[in-house]
Design an enzyme around this catalytic site. Structure first.
Site, PDB file in Angstrom:
ATOM      1  N   LYS A  23     -14.494   1.401   8.679  1.00  0.00           N
ATOM      2  CA  LYS A  23     -15.817   1.419   9.358  1.00  0.00           C
ATOM      3  C   LYS A  23     -15.742   0.503  10.396  1.00  0.00           C
ATOM      4  O   LYS A  23     -16.339   0.467  11.494  1.00  0.00           O
ATOM      5  CB  LYS A  23     -17.002   1.467   8.315  1.00  0.00           C
ATOM      6  N   SER A  52      -8.282 -15.608  -9.835  1.00  0.00           N
ATOM      7  CA  SER A  52      -9.477 -16.357  -9.118  1.00  0.00           C
ATOM      8  C   SER A  52     -10.809 -15.932  -9.549  1.00  0.00           C
ATOM      9  O   SER A  52     -11.705 -16.925  -9.767  1.00  0.00           O
ATOM     10  CB  SER A  52      -9.434 -16.011  -7.412  1.00  0.00           C
ATOM     11  N   GLU A 140     -18.942  -9.300   0.058  1.00  0.00           N
ATOM     12  CA  GLU A 140     -19.138 -10.459   0.971  1.00  0.00           C
ATOM     13  C   GLU A 140     -18.578 -10.279   2.006  1.00  0.00           C
ATOM     14  O   GLU A 140     -17.398  -9.784   2.161  1.00  0.00           O
ATOM     15  CB  GLU A 140     -19.101 -11.725   0.190  1.00  0.00           C
ATOM     16  N   ILE A 154      -6.899 -23.337   7.516  1.00  0.00           N
ATOM     17  CA  ILE A 154      -6.325 -24.861   7.251  1.00  0.00           C
ATOM     18  C   ILE A 154      -6.873 -25.538   6.329  1.00  0.00           C
ATOM     19  O   ILE A 154      -6.035 -26.197   5.238  1.00  0.00           O
ATOM     20  CB  ILE A 154      -6.413 -25.367   8.628  1.00  0.00           C
TER      21      ILE A 154
END
Ligand code: 0O2
Ligand code: 0O2
Length: 208
Positions: A23, A52, A140, A154
């Site tokens: 989308k 995680s 999110e 980084i």
């Protein structure tokens, strides 16, 4: 939960990420077809790896039963923009959509994190059709400029390398790099009109 059970839990999250990627990339294509500057440069997406998820639950003291409600970035999309102004245009478009509901907004652009991190985060509730019926999934969406993305990528690698304890001298450099990224965004905004004109001329040339 074993591997198979996790796969079942994460399946609608994978579906949500794939659907939203299509989308959001679609918005970019529509702008391209109109020969207009797209506020979306590119889109990436991922489902958070199980290790995680468990790690975050442990850090934040979240029980296994509340993981799906309290960890809001199991499904994550990232929208990269050329200019800060594009972020606001993207936000306006997302707020108008009726295929998901925004339930939270976190403005780390006007309220930069101590690390130097900048991005605009929204959490949306996205309905996925599963064989058991409709399931609302939290997703999110991080919206950031290319400069913000460079810095965050980084810094994320360094955090990983030093397990969250980046040495002070490198932290100082990261702070300065964050300031430089901020100035880069400001400079680019100043010549935004020029850049966009050049890009439209360039893309027409490639098409002909
Ligand atoms: P194209 O036409 O190749 O650019 P995927 O499932 O592969 O579509 P995924 O796995 O979520 O996407 O993320 P990935 O592979 O990291 O990157 C998604 C898209 O973003 C890819 O384009 C990349 O080419 C593009 N991309 C990644 N980094 C950059 C970047 O620094 N600049 C630009 N302009 N694009 C980038 P697509 O969708 O495969 O299409
Ligand atoms: P990933 O997939 O490795 O990126 P918390 O995790 O407690 O900090 P919370 O409340 O879950 O935060 O939500 P927040 O802060 O809105 O979003 C967390 C995500 O934002 C992180 O995901 C990063 O992607 C990004 N982020 C936030 N702060 C920083 C930062 O200082 N540096 C960088 N590089 N990224 C940041 P994860 O969990 O790291 O997952």
């Amino acid at each position: 939960m074993d591997y198979r059970e996790w796969e079942q839990v994460l399946s609608p999250y994978k579906q949500a990420v794939e659907e939203l990627k299509v989308k959001l990339k679609g918005i970019r294509s529509q702008f391209e077809l109109e020969g207009e500057h797209s506020p979306i440069e590119f889109v990436t997406g991922r489902v958070k790896p199980v290790v995680s998820i468990l790690d975050k639950a442990r850090r934040k003291n979240i029980s296994k039963e509340s993981i799906e409600r309290e960890i809001q970035d199991i499904a994550g999309l990232r929208i990269m923009c050329q200019f800060v102004e594009d972020i606001h245009r993207v936000l306006e478009m997302l707020r108008k959509r009726d295929d998901f509901t925004i339930i939270e907004e976190r403005d780390y652009i006007n309220h930069q994190k101590d690390s130097g991190y900048r991005s605009y985060h929204i959490v949306v509730e996205y309905p996925v059709q599963t064989f058991k019926g409709l399931k609302k999934i939290l997703v999110e969406i991080q919206i950031r400029t290319l400069a913000m993305n460079f810095w965050a990528t980084i810094e994320h690698s360094l955090n990983y390398k030093y397990s969250g304890n980046i040495p002070e001298d490198i932290k100082d450099r990261l702070q300065r790099a964050a300031e430089a990224a901020y100035r880069l965004d400001e400079e680019m905004s100043q010549i935004r009109g020029e850049i966009q004109e050049a890009q439209v001329i360039f893309s027409r040339k490639i098409e002909s």
